[in-house]
Design a protein around this motif. Structure first.
Motif, mmCIF file in Angstrom:
data_model
loop_
_atom_site.group_PDB
_atom_site.id
_atom_site.type_symbol
_atom_site.label_atom_id
_atom_site.label_comp_id
_atom_site.label_asym_id
_atom_site.label_seq_id
_atom_site.Cartn_x
_atom_site.Cartn_y
_atom_site.Cartn_z
ATOM 1 N N GLU A 264 0.832 -1.204 0.000
ATOM 2 C CA GLU A 264 0.000 0.000 0.000
ATOM 3 C C GLU A 264 0.868 1.257 0.000
ATOM 4 O O GLU A 264 0.554 2.246 -0.681
ATOM 5 C CB GLU A 264 -0.922 -0.006 1.219
ATOM 6 N N ILE A 265 1.967 1.227 0.754
ATOM 7 C CA ILE A 265 2.902 2.356 0.751
ATOM 8 C C ILE A 265 3.504 2.538 -0.640
ATOM 9 O O ILE A 265 3.640 3.659 -1.151
ATOM 10 C CB ILE A 265 3.992 2.155 1.819
ATOM 11 N N ARG A 266 3.878 1.418 -1.281
ATOM 12 C CA ARG A 266 4.426 1.492 -2.645
ATOM 13 C C ARG A 266 3.450 2.175 -3.590
ATOM 14 O O ARG A 266 3.836 3.069 -4.369
ATOM 15 C CB ARG A 266 4.717 0.089 -3.151
ATOM 16 N N GLY B 42 4.700 11.660 5.722
ATOM 17 C CA GLY B 42 3.607 10.916 6.337
ATOM 18 C C GLY B 42 3.699 9.419 6.177
ATOM 19 O O GLY B 42 3.003 8.679 6.894
ATOM 20 N N LEU B 43 4.529 8.944 5.248
ATOM 21 C CA LEU B 43 4.623 7.506 4.998
ATOM 22 C C LEU B 43 5.797 6.858 5.737
ATOM 23 O O LEU B 43 5.755 5.672 6.029
ATOM 24 C CB LEU B 43 4.749 7.229 3.499
ATOM 25 N N VAL B 44 6.828 7.649 6.050
ATOM 26 C CA VAL B 44 7.962 7.090 6.796
ATOM 27 C C VAL B 44 7.513 6.691 8.200
ATOM 28 O O VAL B 44 7.982 5.699 8.767
ATOM 29 C CB VAL B 44 9.128 8.090 6.871
ATOM 30 N N GLY B 45 6.566 7.434 8.751
ATOM 31 C CA GLY B 45 6.065 7.130 10.086
ATOM 32 C C GLY B 45 4.867 6.197 10.096
ATOM 33 O O GLY B 45 4.294 5.948 11.157
ATOM 34 N N ARG B 46 4.487 5.659 8.948
ATOM 35 C CA ARG B 46 3.318 4.776 8.885
ATOM 36 C C ARG B 46 3.641 3.405 9.479
ATOM 37 O O ARG B 46 4.666 2.800 9.149
ATOM 38 C CB ARG B 46 2.851 4.627 7.446
ATOM 39 N N GLU B 47 2.750 2.913 10.327
ATOM 40 C CA GLU B 47 2.970 1.629 10.993
ATOM 41 C C GLU B 47 2.743 0.483 10.014
ATOM 42 O O GLU B 47 1.734 0.431 9.312
ATOM 43 C CB GLU B 47 2.036 1.489 12.187
ATOM 44 N N ILE B 48 3.691 -0.465 9.969
ATOM 45 C CA ILE B 48 3.547 -1.636 9.109
ATOM 46 C C ILE B 48 3.470 -2.928 9.913
ATOM 47 O O ILE B 48 3.064 -3.973 9.396
ATOM 48 C CB ILE B 48 4.702 -1.720 8.086
ATOM 49 N N GLN B 49 3.875 -2.875 11.157
ATOM 50 C CA GLN B 49 3.681 -3.921 12.152
ATOM 51 C C GLN B 49 3.525 -3.206 13.486
ATOM 52 O O GLN B 49 3.901 -2.035 13.601
ATOM 53 C CB GLN B 49 4.873 -4.894 12.213
ATOM 54 N N ASP C 88 4.072 -1.234 16.477
ATOM 55 C CA ASP C 88 5.222 -0.455 16.966
ATOM 56 C C ASP C 88 6.409 -0.475 16.015
ATOM 57 O O ASP C 88 7.540 -0.189 16.419
ATOM 58 C CB ASP C 88 5.665 -0.946 18.356
ATOM 59 N N ARG C 89 6.171 -0.815 14.750
ATOM 60 C CA ARG C 89 7.242 -0.776 13.749
ATOM 61 C C ARG C 89 6.715 -0.074 12.504
ATOM 62 O O ARG C 89 5.622 -0.372 12.020
ATOM 63 C CB ARG C 89 7.739 -2.179 13.401
ATOM 64 N N ARG C 90 7.532 0.843 11.980
ATOM 65 C CA ARG C 90 7.113 1.695 10.869
ATOM 66 C C ARG C 90 8.084 1.567 9.703
ATOM 67 O O ARG C 90 9.113 0.894 9.825
ATOM 68 C CB ARG C 90 7.022 3.155 11.346
ATOM 69 N N LEU C 91 7.731 2.212 8.593
ATOM 70 C CA LEU C 91 8.687 2.221 7.481
ATOM 71 C C LEU C 91 10.003 2.836 7.957
ATOM 72 O O LEU C 91 11.089 2.382 7.576
ATOM 73 C CB LEU C 91 8.128 3.020 6.303
ATOM 74 N N GLY C 92 9.922 3.835 8.814
ATOM 75 C CA GLY C 92 11.137 4.436 9.360
ATOM 76 C C GLY C 92 11.963 3.449 10.158
ATOM 77 O O GLY C 92 13.196 3.540 10.201
ATOM 78 N N THR C 93 11.289 2.483 10.809
ATOM 79 C CA THR C 93 12.012 1.443 11.546
ATOM 80 C C THR C 93 12.819 0.582 10.588
ATOM 81 O O THR C 93 13.933 0.155 10.905
ATOM 82 C CB THR C 93 11.035 0.556 12.336
ATOM 83 N N GLU C 94 12.245 0.329 9.401
ATOM 84 C CA GLU C 94 12.968 -0.456 8.390
ATOM 85 C C GLU C 94 14.229 0.284 7.953
ATOM 86 O O GLU C 94 15.307 -0.319 7.836
ATOM 87 C CB GLU C 94 12.060 -0.700 7.184
#
Length: 627
Positions: free
Chosen positions: A270-272, A320-327, A329-335
């Motif tokens: 979805e982020i892609r 707004g997407l770097v801080g989006r949660e993907i799991q 407490d984990r976000r794209l920024g965490t990746e």
């Protein structure tokens, strides 16, 4: 991670495909390529250490593996703890010896249980390992069988291959300079079982792993306990990518990991799509140290005061997407941060979470100006020593570029909460090349007998020994079923032997007894004392506890130490009479109805020194005299 906290996804609609890699240590006397024992040691027992630095080498095709190359960029040294049992093979100072026959025999039993076709000739291969977990820089691996299958409630799951390998060294600790490993585990025989991509649900992944685990334990020749079996899970969804999650420790973890990885990939897709709609891209890395010259952010200030710098990369269209949660407490920024951490950085900051951490609004505006970022864009920064800052921000930028493409193929590590973290790229074929020091072997499946399956064993225990279904299953699936069979063959009452090995040991473990210290000889000697009338069954828990705490004692010595030496019938009667006289009014009122309560009191008075049946007979007799 609780499945309740995970969004529900339609796994069939998303096109979930999963496979397993099961790694199981074998319980052999010696290691796969030398005569050292396979016993685990305490690192405090180490009597020497060696230090190495490892570097990637090209395969026979002249190629370098991507995973090995990335690992080599992390400058670390590796320290290996050796023991009085450590040999030159483990230290990589002597060529390996021939393949251990016991390990090969057990592996062939496993091949039979998995309905695998065994190869005519097995060749030892070297698998490049650059994380320091092997002193040689590679792991020796032997393909033994292919094209098998198991049955599950969701259908057939193919078994792609069975490998016989040497286990890696055990990680003891990480230091500022690198990693400390223990050589006690290095070289322990290990089987790796890979399934085909036939699993279509989290529940199916768990069931397949459970079935394979049961087949492995049916041999009676695999190690048990924490760390002796590890599950890796390969997961992908339609339009996603194959991701290998390593180090899943339990069956529930498999189910949670598959669910979590499906969700992560769905969110990344979805982020892609959103990034593509925004025509997003990743800009050039630059030095933005001047922006933070007067910062009050403790993290950035600490890096600058130590001679470091701040590097940044603009992420155009990422706001707004770097801080989006993907799991959870984990976000794209965490990746992005996971990739930066691989190069020694503490992590990254990004504008979706700033101002924060002491970074001000003014500094965020100046940062955007410095890299040419608009409000629709995001910026990621790293503060560290100059070399680390450059490597870390480049790694974060590369990961941001793959976010525009979708889900990257990679190897990830399982976290305790059911989420995953980036480890390295997926390894390729370039990491394998032939081992020249060990000759090929020609395995003969006809030399081994097919073992009885544990569920079949449980049924036999019920029929042959009269055990209840629950107790029979406990024993069959427990670690001590060979000991149970030995005891039964020696004439020990099967129900007593089974309940002692399972129920009693569980009870005293809960009370803190170190039951792992108990040996087969301890149990057999204890059973002999009970059979010979030298110990009442009621005293078994206390004697087992004594033996667990003082394993150097014999069973007879433990009976003495526990104060449970047998008593005569006269002593039993004396103790029972005291109980009866103390409760004379109750006996007069209830007669034999008082028996149950007084029986417990009498057994307590004798503290397990007398057999329950003897106490019962005497108690009934004494109550009868008074009622």
């Amino acid at each position: 991670m609780s499945t309740d906290a995970t969004p529900e996804y339609d796994h069939e609609e998303l096109g979930l495909v999963a496979g397993l890699e099961i790694h199981q240590q074998l319980d052999t006397a010696t290691k796969l390529f030398c005569d050292s024992p396979t016993t685990e040691r305490d690192p405090d027992e180490a009597d020497r250490s060696i230090t190495r630095r490892l570097h990637p080498t090209k395969s026979e095709l002249g190629e370098l593996d991507d995973a090995a190359m990335e690992e080599s960029r992390v400058d670390r040294e590796f320290t290996y703890l050796g023991y009085d049992t450590t040999c030159l093979v483990e230290e990589d100072d002597e060529p390996p010896r021939r393949v251990d026959e016991e390990a090969l025999s057990v592996a062939l039993q496993i091949a039979d249980l998995l309905d695998l076709s065994v190869v005519d000739q097995a060749h030892v291969m070297r698998k490049l390992v650059i994380d320091g977990s092997n002193t040689s820089g590679f792991q020796r691996s032997i393909l033994l069988g292919q094209a098998g299958e198991i049955e599950t409630s969701e259908g057939t799951v193919s078994i792609a291959d069975l490998m016989l390998e040497e286990e890696s060294a055990k990680r003891v600790e990480e230091t500022d300079d690198g990693v400390v490993y223990s050589l006690d585990r290095l070289g322990v025989p290990l089987v790796e079982i890979g399934t085909g991509p036939d699993i279509r649900s989290p529940e199916g992944a768990r069931e397949a792993a459970e079935r394979i685990g049961m087949l492995l334990r049916s041999t009676g020749a695999v190690k048990r306990g924490l760390g002796t079996i590890r599950q890796d899970v390969n997961v992908s969804i339609a339009d996603g990518a194959r991701v290998e999650v390593k180090g899943v420790q339990d069956l529930q973890g498999i189910e949670d990991i598959v669910r979590g990885e499906v969700g992560r990939q769905a969110e990344l897709l979805e982020i892609r799509d959103e990034l593509r709609e925004r025509d997003a891209s990743v800009g050039d890395v630059s030095d933005v140290t001047d922006v933070f010259a007067d910062t009050e952010s403790s993290v950035i200030r600490g890096a600058l005061d130590a001679g470091g710098k701040v590097t940044a990369v603009p992420l155009f269209g990422f706001d707004g997407l770097v801080g989006r949660e993907i799991q959870p407490d984990r976000r794209l920024g965490t990746e992005l941060s996971d990739h930066a951490k691989r190069h020694g950085a503490g992590g990254i900051f990004h504008t979706d979470e700033l101002p924060a951490y002491g970074v001000t609004d003014e500094e965020v505006d100046a940062l955007r100006d410095a890299v040419g970022a608009d409000p629709a864009d995001a910026v990621a920064i790293v503060a560290a020593d100059p070399e680390t800052a450059d490597l870390a921000i480049e790694a974060a930028a590369e990961r941001a570029e793959t976010a525009v493409e979708g889900v990257p193929e990679e190897t990830r590590g399982a976290n305790d909460d059911g989420t995953t973290r980036y480890l390295r790229p997926l390894p390729g074929a370039a990491r394998m090349y032939p081992e020249t020091d060990v000759p090929p072997v020609e395995p003969d499946p006809s030399d081994v007998e097919r073992p009885e399956l544990l569920d079949e064993k449980a049924e036999r225990y019920t029929e042959e020994f009269g055990l209840g279904a629950g107790l029979a299953e406990q024993v069959a699936f427990g670690q001590r079923f060979p000991l149970f069979e030995t005891a039964a063959d020696r004439g020990v009452d099967p129900t007593f032997a089974a309940s002692t090995l399972e129920s009693t040991t569980t009870e005293i473990r809960r009370d803190g007894a170190p039951v792992d210290a108990l040996t087969d000889d301890h149990f057999l000697a204890l059973f002999d004392l009970v059979e010979e009338g030298d110990l009442a069954k009621e005293g078994v828990p206390e004697v087992l506890t004594t033996l667990a705490e003082r394993p150097e004692l014999s069973a007879a010595e433990a009976v003495e130490a526990a104060g449970l030496s047998g008593v005569s019938e006269d002593e039993v009667r004396e103790a029972v009479v005291e109980v009866v006289e103390r409760n004379a009014d109750q006996i007069e009122a209830e007669g034999m109805g008082a028996f149950s309560g007084l029986m417990g009191e009498a057994m307590g008075a004798l503290r397990g020194k007398a057999d329950g049946e003897v106490v019962s007979d005497v108690l009934r007799e004494e109550i009868g005299k008074r009622s």
